[in-house]
Enzyme design. Structure first.
Site, mmCIF file in Angstrom:
data_model
loop_
_atom_site.group_PDB
_atom_site.id
_atom_site.type_symbol
_atom_site.label_atom_id
_atom_site.label_comp_id
_atom_site.label_asym_id
_atom_site.label_seq_id
_atom_site.Cartn_x
_atom_site.Cartn_y
_atom_site.Cartn_z
ATOM 1 N N GLY A 13 0.808 -1.222 0.000
ATOM 2 C CA GLY A 13 0.000 0.000 0.000
ATOM 3 C C GLY A 13 0.835 1.261 0.000
ATOM 4 N N ASP A 36 1.009 -8.764 -2.042
ATOM 5 C CA ASP A 36 -0.300 -8.274 -1.613
ATOM 6 C C ASP A 36 -1.356 -9.280 -2.061
ATOM 7 O OD1 ASP A 36 -1.135 -5.074 -0.823
ATOM 8 O OD2 ASP A 36 -2.762 -6.443 -1.385
ATOM 9 N N LEU A 220 1.885 6.111 17.995
ATOM 10 C CA LEU A 220 0.529 6.619 18.257
ATOM 11 C C LEU A 220 0.602 8.033 18.826
ATOM 12 C CD1 LEU A 220 -1.375 3.613 19.906
ATOM 13 C CD2 LEU A 220 -1.464 4.379 17.541
ATOM 14 N N ASN A 223 1.465 10.798 16.154
ATOM 15 C CA ASN A 223 0.309 11.174 15.333
ATOM 16 C C ASN A 223 -0.713 11.975 16.145
ATOM 17 O OD1 ASN A 223 1.188 10.260 12.922
ATOM 18 N ND2 ASN A 223 -0.214 8.534 12.744
ATOM 19 N N CYS A 275 -4.975 7.958 8.878
ATOM 20 C CA CYS A 275 -4.352 7.568 10.149
ATOM 21 C C CYS A 275 -4.674 8.407 11.377
ATOM 22 C CB CYS A 275 -2.848 7.503 9.956
ATOM 23 S SG CYS A 275 -2.413 6.155 8.848
ATOM 24 N N LYS A 278 -7.934 7.356 13.172
ATOM 25 C CA LYS A 278 -7.809 5.946 13.575
ATOM 26 C C LYS A 278 -6.815 5.787 14.729
ATOM 27 C CE LYS A 278 -4.836 3.480 10.745
ATOM 28 N NZ LYS A 278 -3.673 3.100 11.534
ATOM 29 N N PHE A 337 -7.116 14.406 0.570
ATOM 30 C CA PHE A 337 -7.083 14.902 1.964
ATOM 31 C C PHE A 337 -5.962 15.907 2.179
ATOM 32 C CE2 PHE A 337 -3.613 12.980 4.486
ATOM 33 C CZ PHE A 337 -3.129 12.016 3.614
ATOM 34 N N LYS A 338 -5.005 15.959 1.232
ATOM 35 C CA LYS A 338 -3.948 16.978 1.254
ATOM 36 C C LYS A 338 -3.386 17.046 -0.159
ATOM 37 C CE LYS A 338 0.151 15.833 2.929
ATOM 38 N NZ LYS A 338 1.290 15.237 3.668
ATOM 39 N N ARG A 345 -8.829 9.084 1.637
ATOM 40 C CA ARG A 345 -9.349 8.455 2.855
ATOM 41 C C ARG A 345 -9.546 9.508 3.957
ATOM 42 N NH1 ARG A 345 -5.192 3.514 3.445
ATOM 43 N NH2 ARG A 345 -3.768 5.156 2.778
HETATM 44 P P1 NAD Z 1 -3.058 0.424 2.501
HETATM 45 O O1 NAD Z 1 -4.460 0.058 2.708
HETATM 46 O O2 NAD Z 1 -2.676 1.400 1.437
HETATM 47 O O3 NAD Z 1 -2.188 -0.908 2.207
HETATM 48 C C1 NAD Z 1 -2.332 -2.087 2.926
HETATM 49 C C2 NAD Z 1 -2.240 -3.245 1.933
HETATM 50 O O4 NAD Z 1 -2.207 -4.474 2.669
HETATM 51 C C3 NAD Z 1 -3.422 -3.343 0.979
HETATM 52 O O5 NAD Z 1 -2.972 -3.271 -0.367
HETATM 53 C C4 NAD Z 1 -4.057 -4.717 1.304
HETATM 54 O O6 NAD Z 1 -4.568 -5.381 0.162
HETATM 55 C C5 NAD Z 1 -2.865 -5.458 1.881
HETATM 56 N N1 NAD Z 1 -3.226 -6.602 2.718
HETATM 57 C C6 NAD Z 1 -4.149 -6.666 3.712
HETATM 58 N N2 NAD Z 1 -4.161 -7.897 4.259
HETATM 59 C C7 NAD Z 1 -3.213 -8.628 3.602
HETATM 60 C C8 NAD Z 1 -2.753 -9.970 3.711
HETATM 61 N N3 NAD Z 1 -3.250 -10.814 4.630
HETATM 62 N N4 NAD Z 1 -1.774 -10.384 2.870
HETATM 63 C C9 NAD Z 1 -1.259 -9.547 1.942
HETATM 64 N N5 NAD Z 1 -1.652 -8.272 1.792
HETATM 65 C C10 NAD Z 1 -2.615 -7.808 2.614
HETATM 66 O O7 NAD Z 1 -2.513 0.916 3.913
HETATM 67 P P2 NAD Z 1 -1.298 1.921 4.202
HETATM 68 O O8 NAD Z 1 -1.765 3.326 4.061
HETATM 69 O O9 NAD Z 1 -0.100 1.465 3.454
HETATM 70 O O10 NAD Z 1 -1.085 1.663 5.751
HETATM 71 C C11 NAD Z 1 -0.515 0.455 6.231
HETATM 72 C C12 NAD Z 1 -0.160 0.640 7.699
HETATM 73 O O11 NAD Z 1 0.823 1.676 7.819
HETATM 74 C C13 NAD Z 1 -1.326 1.092 8.586
HETATM 75 O O12 NAD Z 1 -1.177 0.481 9.838
HETATM 76 C C14 NAD Z 1 -1.131 2.588 8.720
HETATM 77 O O13 NAD Z 1 -1.643 3.062 9.936
HETATM 78 C C15 NAD Z 1 0.368 2.716 8.708
HETATM 79 N N6 NAD Z 1 0.888 3.995 8.201
HETATM 80 C C16 NAD Z 1 0.343 4.575 7.085
HETATM 81 C C17 NAD Z 1 0.884 5.771 6.584
HETATM 82 C C18 NAD Z 1 0.327 6.444 5.367
HETATM 83 O O14 NAD Z 1 0.785 7.546 5.057
HETATM 84 N N7 NAD Z 1 -0.620 5.892 4.658
HETATM 85 C C19 NAD Z 1 2.013 6.337 7.207
HETATM 86 C C20 NAD Z 1 2.546 5.708 8.328
HETATM 87 C C21 NAD Z 1 1.980 4.535 8.814
HETATM 88 C C1 UGA Z 2 0.605 11.849 8.936
HETATM 89 C C2 UGA Z 2 1.900 12.186 9.673
HETATM 90 O O1 UGA Z 2 2.345 13.494 9.292
HETATM 91 C C3 UGA Z 2 2.986 11.162 9.337
HETATM 92 O O2 UGA Z 2 4.148 11.422 10.119
HETATM 93 C C4 UGA Z 2 2.464 9.756 9.672
HETATM 94 O O3 UGA Z 2 3.420 8.781 9.298
HETATM 95 C C5 UGA Z 2 1.180 9.503 8.910
HETATM 96 O O4 UGA Z 2 0.201 10.533 9.248
HETATM 97 C C6 UGA Z 2 0.534 8.195 9.269
HETATM 98 O O5 UGA Z 2 0.821 7.610 10.294
HETATM 99 O O6 UGA Z 2 -0.310 7.818 8.455
HETATM 100 P P1 UGA Z 2 -0.306 12.229 6.471
HETATM 101 O O7 UGA Z 2 -1.618 11.920 7.082
HETATM 102 O O8 UGA Z 2 0.095 11.522 5.237
HETATM 103 O O9 UGA Z 2 0.862 11.976 7.540
HETATM 104 O O10 UGA Z 2 -0.223 13.793 6.127
HETATM 105 P P2 UGA Z 2 -0.045 15.121 7.027
HETATM 106 O O11 UGA Z 2 0.878 16.023 6.332
HETATM 107 O O12 UGA Z 2 0.262 14.804 8.432
HETATM 108 O O13 UGA Z 2 -1.500 15.781 6.937
HETATM 109 C C7 UGA Z 2 -2.603 15.198 7.601
HETATM 110 C C8 UGA Z 2 -3.798 16.113 7.486
HETATM 111 O O14 UGA Z 2 -3.615 17.288 8.259
HETATM 112 C C9 UGA Z 2 -4.075 16.605 6.057
HETATM 113 O O15 UGA Z 2 -5.456 16.607 5.826
HETATM 114 C C10 UGA Z 2 -3.505 18.001 6.048
HETATM 115 O O16 UGA Z 2 -4.086 18.833 5.092
HETATM 116 C C11 UGA Z 2 -3.855 18.450 7.460
HETATM 117 N N1 UGA Z 2 -3.000 19.550 7.968
HETATM 118 C C12 UGA Z 2 -1.668 19.386 8.091
HETATM 119 C C13 UGA Z 2 -3.595 20.734 8.346
HETATM 120 O O17 UGA Z 2 -4.821 20.908 8.250
HETATM 121 N N2 UGA Z 2 -2.810 21.750 8.833
HETATM 122 C C14 UGA Z 2 -1.466 21.612 8.975
HETATM 123 O O18 UGA Z 2 -0.810 22.579 9.434
HETATM 124 C C15 UGA Z 2 -0.884 20.408 8.590
#
Ligand code: NAD
Ligand code: UGA
Length: 458
Positions: A13, A36, A220, A223, A275, A278, A337-338, A345
């Protein structure tokens, strides 16, 4: 037999794909496989049209794909082959049973752990990349080490801090990398291996090691703190509107205190993304579990303030437009979302659109990268929504524009031309405070920013 130099990532992902591309680039002596269950996603990773939009990602994928980075659906054989397995599957909020709406739904994680257990015939290092509640790594280690095959699994926590839109920059030059492990001899050895992977491009001072519980809780907490700053500044934006103060000036004045800092103080229509909400709910659930209700209430208020801000934004639109938007066309500039991502999402745009549709408005959505995801988010709403790749088309005959994402492209549009094509009086609601408000006002627009006095012709 596994290969010491093979890394597997389960979950291709937003995190799995970019993170592993960077790891492969910086560790050319390792083979990195990303798998995946979603075969469409894997097909896209193997194409020119990657499943996610992220500046700079395609260039890196081009450099390593099919050299030492491979995208595959063959989960079973990849588990057998790899010595180090990162798990980056989604960890959404539970929607059923105990803890519904707050706790993390760990079913994907546990399924993955059991699959690893079933297929492994040699010891492995399992790395928790997904964001998970404190003690998940320990629980997984217990499940995995309950095996009767005589093999050992070390479960480490290595949460990801990248932000979407800047993922490549964040991965290339992170503020820090956290690696948590149990403090046994084998846990510490596994930790060293993961630290070594990162130290091929990151200074050792920025690679922080600790026990797994601290690492899990730090993710946690980070964030929650980031989201809290946004809710704090958004709460003050409401007060600015009542008092004539200007949120931009207040944020700047507050942020020049070096203890506070300027970052993450941009008032907005609300934070989105998969995130923040959540992870805060996860924290709230943990606090309640341990009987810390006051602590839980404190963090829950960050999400409540965010909901208040987006609702306030729509109510301001309604009030300014003479208390009705029924039958009026409203153009939304931005749905992601940004900026710099196609991810929608938890985007505040979803809430704004649904509210406007509920008020019987016609909504024209424009976004440079997120239109396909917008269609999925709004699949249940067939009437009165149109999707326009061209913002000029979205704004034509509209009564109002609402800027919901801070895309650069919206700053440089020909607003004179847009004004001429709109119904009058024409309104701009700037949910990101990124447009030149005074100029727009002088062209004839009624401009309603966030946390600043309105520029109205009435
Ligand atoms: P995502 O939904 O984009 O990707 C997750 C992937 O895992 C999906 O493609 C899904 O099909 C796959 N998957 C689920 N179950 C599976 C299985 N049993 N076997 C193989 N594949 C499987 O999610 P994401 O945004 O990449 O987030 C993943 C994790 O990282 C979450 O816990 C999230 O909180 C964390 N995280 C996300 C971000 C971000 O910016 N999106 C940043 C930091 C941390
Ligand atoms: C956020 C964190 O910044 C990452 O460090 C973390 O890894 C990630 O969540 C995660 O765990 O998923 P992200 O959600 O991708 O990253 O983007 P951000 O830049 O943090 O923005 C989050 C939201 O806050 C957006 O909707 C953005 O527009 C908003 N935002 C951000 C504001 O409204 N004001 C600000 O000053 C900054």
């Amino acid at each position: 037999m596994n290969n010491e130099k093979t890394i597997l990532c389960i979950g291709a992902g937003y995190v799995g794909g970019p993170t592993m591309a960077m790891l492969a680039l910086k560790n050319p002596d390792y083979k990195v496989i990303v798998v995946d269950i979603n075969s469409e996603r894997i097909k896209a990773w193997n194409s020119e049209n990657l499943p996610i939009y992220e500046p700079g990602l395609l260039e890196i994928v081009h450099r390593v794909r099919d050299k030492n980075l491979f995208f595959s659906t063959d989960i079973d054989n990849s588990i057998i082959e790899a010595h180090i397995i990162f798990v980056s599957v989604n960890t959404p909020t539970k929607t059923f049973g105990h803890g519904a709406g707050y706790a993390s739904d760990l079913q994907y994680w546990e399924k993955t752990a059991r699959q690893i257990l079933k297929l492994s015939d040699s010891s492995k290092i399992i790395v928790e990349k997904s964001t998970l509640p404190v003690k998940t790594a320990q629980a997984m280690e217990r499940i995995l080490n309950s095996n009767e095959k005589g093999i050992i699994f070390d479960v480490l926590s290595n949460p990801e801090f990248l932000a979407e839109g800047t993922a490549i920059k964040d991965l290339e030059n992170p503020d820090r990398v956290l690696v948590g492990s149990s403090e046994t001899e084998s846990g510490l050895r596994a930790r060293d291996k993961i630290v070594q992977l990162y130290s091929s491009w990151i200074d050792n001072e920025r690679i922080l090691t600790s026990n797994v519980w601290s690492t899990e809780l730090s993710k946690l907490t980070a964030n929650a703190f980031l989201a809290q700053r946004i809710s704090s500044i958004n709460s003050i934006s409401a007060l600015c509107e009542e008092t004539g103060a200007n949120i931009h000036e207040v944020a700047h004045a507050v942020g020049t205190d070096s203890r506070i800092g300027q970052k993450f103080l941009d008032a907005s229509v609300g934070f989105g993304g998969s995130c923040f909400k959540k992870d805060i709910f996860n924290l709230v659930y943990l606090c309640r579990h341990y009987g810390l209700d006051e602590v839980a209430d404190y963090w829950e208020s960050v999400v409540k303030m965010n909901e208040y801000q987006v609702e306030r934004f729509v109510l301001k639109m309604l009030k300014s437009m003479f208390n009705t938007v029924t039958g009026k066309k409203i153009a939304l500039f931005g749905f992601a979302f940004k900026a710099n991502t196609g991810d929608t999402r938890e985007s505040p745009a979803i809430y704004v659109t649904k509210k406007l549709l509920n008020e019987m408005a016609n909504v024209a959505i424009s976004d440079p990268k997120a239109l396909e995801n917008a269609k999925i988010e709004l699949k249940d709403f067939k009437e009165n929504v149109e999707y326009c790749s061209d913002p000029y088309v979205a704004a034509k005959n509209a009564h109002a524009i609402a800027v919901l994402t801070e895309w650069e492209c919206y700053k440089t549009l020909d607003y004179k031309k847009i004004f001429a094509s709109m119904e009058k009086p024409a309104f701009i609601f700037d949910g990101r405070n990124t447009l030149p408000h005074k100029e727009l006002f002088e062209m004839g627009f009624n401009v309603i920013p966030l946390g600043m006095p309105e520029l109205s012709h009435f």
